[in-house]
Design an enzyme around this catalytic site. Structure first.
Site, short mmCIF file in Angstrom:
data_model
loop_
_atom_site.label_atom_id
_atom_site.label_comp_id
_atom_site.label_asym_id
_atom_site.label_seq_id
_atom_site.Cartn_x
_atom_site.Cartn_y
_atom_site.Cartn_z
N PHE A 1 -13.77 46.79 -7.43
CA PHE A 1 -12.68 46.69 -8.41
C PHE A 1 -12.98 45.61 -9.43
O PHE A 1 -14.02 44.96 -9.40
CB PHE A 1 -11.36 46.41 -7.68
N TRP B 1 -2.24 53.63 -17.64
CA TRP B 1 -2.10 54.36 -16.38
C TRP B 1 -0.90 55.30 -16.41
O TRP B 1 0.03 55.10 -17.18
CB TRP B 1 -1.86 53.37 -15.22
N GLU C 1 -1.81 42.28 -12.52
CA GLU C 1 -3.21 42.66 -12.42
C GLU C 1 -4.02 41.88 -13.46
O GLU C 1 -3.51 41.42 -14.48
CB GLU C 1 -3.37 44.16 -12.64
N TRP D 1 -14.90 58.77 -16.02
CA TRP D 1 -13.69 57.96 -16.16
C TRP D 1 -14.05 56.48 -16.29
O TRP D 1 -14.90 55.99 -15.55
CB TRP D 1 -12.82 58.14 -14.90
N MET D 2 -13.39 55.77 -17.18
CA MET D 2 -13.50 54.32 -17.17
C MET D 2 -12.15 53.67 -17.36
O MET D 2 -11.28 54.21 -18.03
CB MET D 2 -14.46 53.82 -18.26
N ASN D 3 -11.97 52.50 -16.71
CA ASN D 3 -10.79 51.69 -17.02
C ASN D 3 -11.22 50.26 -17.33
O ASN D 3 -12.16 50.09 -18.11
CB ASN D 3 -9.65 51.86 -16.01
N ASP D 4 -10.58 49.27 -16.79
CA ASP D 4 -10.66 47.88 -17.26
C ASP D 4 -12.03 47.38 -17.72
O ASP D 4 -13.03 47.64 -17.05
CB ASP D 4 -10.29 46.94 -16.11
N ARG E 1 -6.49 40.93 -5.91
CA ARG E 1 -7.61 41.45 -6.71
C ARG E 1 -7.75 40.85 -8.10
O ARG E 1 -6.88 40.17 -8.59
CB ARG E 1 -7.50 42.97 -6.83
C1 FRU Z 1 -6.10 47.51 -13.38
C2 FRU Z 1 -6.61 47.84 -12.00
C3 FRU Z 1 -7.08 46.57 -11.31
C4 FRU Z 1 -8.07 47.09 -10.32
C5 FRU Z 1 -8.70 48.21 -11.08
C6 FRU Z 1 -9.15 49.35 -10.22
O1 FRU Z 1 -6.18 48.53 -14.28
O2 FRU Z 1 -5.61 48.49 -11.25
O3 FRU Z 1 -6.03 45.82 -10.71
O4 FRU Z 1 -8.99 46.13 -9.94
O5 FRU Z 1 -7.75 48.66 -12.02
O6 FRU Z 1 -9.89 50.27 -10.95
#
Ligand code: FRU
Length: 510
Positions: A116, A313, A229, A54-57, A174
């Protein structure tokens, strides 16, 4: 302004040994064993993406120590979000990314529940990462440093709960974004205010280690149950741009149709009070899958370039059964004109064009296929003269009963990105109206609209009107057909150019 606090690192390594020093090693070994094993189905070929999991930001996007770096939120062990690590790639041209070992694992008492999102900065020959350390329900900002651009040493918490104004909570604090102005460092951090609304705070430092609170940059009462965010920041001459990803922002007509929004505010950040004076507000991308955009500090040639997470998300992820979820958008160069930001994929992408097909002009009445124009790793650009049509545009990823259309609706002056017939169902949270159709408002000056599309197996980034509006969406289909279409009258396509984009080892493998 709060008084400057005498600051020492509150969690430096000497007092706080890693809770599990092998977490990083474990992740690296796991990735090396599995790299190349995620199924190829739907995998992009020229977008930065994790080899597995999995990857996000995007995080820490920058040019430092002679390379472009981009990091990302990473849970290698599953196709769902989990204890966050930082994945890491480097590149010489922003397109071919080389995978490096993960940079951060949640291995310290103060970040044991996750490393994060955050940002990066080169200083005195070292690469610094400022990230959110999560532990025991608290979010604080921590620093890590690398001298070789590969291995990072954690230096501890540098903006902690004590640095929060009294009306904000460390439960949601954050995504530090660091930048430099006039020899000082500044950092924007998202947080939740006591009234439940999101806010963005500004901090200042001389050395990246000791920080003091300057003031509140932004708060406008619109995030309700969420926060802003992933702030990011860039300046274009006298105009500053503050990027934020507001959770649960209510849609406003055809703007902010996704469950979580992306936007940039233009105006001026007052570095002495912290306050951002907004003059205008814009959605950064009107498509489906664009979040947590981050700009790199100005590149050596002065360009401001942005990348975002090409997902959203709270939806289902059709690639999960194939061992991976998530990718980053193409890096996009930003220019400020006519009171807004225009976006274009970085010009380096042009080095990877092959198999050019061109067509000066063709009339479209119903549907039109042009010889040689097809494929799913394609750049396609054209001018669309709407003629007498009510709707005209292009269908991509078509075949086998599925198709996705991007077209101009003349009466509504909207571009519509419709993936409702892509053949794959995406489940979304009940509070999101749908995840099938998105709109972007743009005028077709002189009845003509310019479109430039980048297709990459399961993604489609659409640059409209020279980048005045952009729409990004993932499209999960089997077809590779491309056809132009018009409804309610004839249209004409002009200056059609199609290239195959072919990046050797495009999606990073170890
Ligand atoms: C945004 C977020 C950030 C957080 C990170 C956690 O997509 O919710 O606010 O630092 O993802 O993975």
């Amino acid at each position: 302004m709060q008084k400057k606090r005498a600051c020492t690192l509150r969690a430096d390594q000497s007092h706080n040994p890693p809770i599990s020093s092998d977490l990083l090693h474990r992740a690296e070994t796991y990735i090396a064993e599995r790299a190349g094993m995620a199924e190829e189905k739907y995998r992009h070929t020229y977008h930065a993406m994790a080899p597995v999991g999995w990857m996000n930001d995007p995080n820490g996007f920058c040019y430092a120590l002679g390379k472009y770096h981009v990091f990302h939120q990473f849970h290698p062990y599953a196709t769902s979000w989990g204890p966050m690590h930082w994945g890491h790639y480097v590149s010489d041209d922003l397109i071919r990314w080389e995978l490096l070992p993960p940079a951060l694992a949640p291995d310290m008492p103060y970040d044991k529940d996750g490393c994060f999102s955050g940002s990066a900065m080169e200083k005195d020959g070292a690469l610094y990462l400022l990230y959110t350390a999560v532990a025991d329900g608290k979010q604080q900002q921590a620093l890590a440093r690398s001298l070789d651009g590969v291995r990072f040493e954690k230096l501890g918490i540098v903006i902690g709960e004590d640095d929060l104004p009294r009306d904000c909570s460390a439960a949601d604090f954050r995504d530090p974004y660091v930048f430099c102005r006039g020899g000082k460092y500044y950092c924007l951090v998202g947080c939740k205010h006591a009234d439940g609304d999101g806010a963005v705070l500004l901090y200042r430092s001389d050395d990246l280690v000791r920080w003091s609170y300057v003031g509140r940059a932004w708060k406008d009462g619109r995030t309700h149950s969420g926060i802003y965010e992933c702030p990011a920041f860039a300046s274009f001459g006298d105009t500053d741009a503050l990027f934020v990803s507001p959770q649960f922002l209510e849609s406003d007509g055809v703007q902010y149709e996704n469950i979580h929004a992306n936007m940039y505010l233009l105006g001026r950040l007052d570095l002495s009070t912290g306050e951002f004076h907004r003059t205008s507000e814009h959605e950064a991308d009107g498509g489906f899958d664009f979040y947590a955009a981050q700009t790199a500090p100005p590149l050596p040639d002065g360009r401001i370039v942005m990348m975002a997470w090409m997902q959203m998300w709270d939806r289902s992820f059709p690639t999960a059964p194939y061992g991976w979820v998530g990718a980053l958008t193409l890096p996009r160069e930003l220019t400020f004109r006519e009171g807004k930001l225009f976006q274009a994929p970085v010009r380096e992408i042009e080095r990877y064009r092959t198999d050019a097909v061109r067509c000066e002009e063709a009339e479209v009445d119903g549907t039109l296929r042009i010889d040689g124009i097809e494929g799913d790793t394609v750049e396609l650009s054209f001018e669309l003269d709407l003629g007498a049509s009510a709707r005209a545009g292009v269908k991509v990823f078509s075949g086998g009963g599925s198709e996705t259309s991007i077209y101009y609706d003349r009466a509504k002056e909207l571009v519509v990105f419709d993936r409702s017939r892509m053949g794959t169902l995406i489940k979304t949270a009940p509070c999101e109206h749908d995840s099938d159709v998105r709109h972007a408002r743009i005028r077709a000056e002189g009845n003509v609209l310019q479109m430039r599309l980048f297709l990459d197996v399961s993604s489609c980034e659409v640059f409209l009107g020279g980048g005045e509006q952009v729409m990004t969406g993932n499209v999960y289909s089997e077809g590779k057909g491309i056809e132009f279409f018009s409804e309610g009258g004839r249209a004409t396509v002009r200056r059609v150019e199609k290239y195959t984009i072919s990046v050797p080892h495009g999606s990073p493998k170890l």
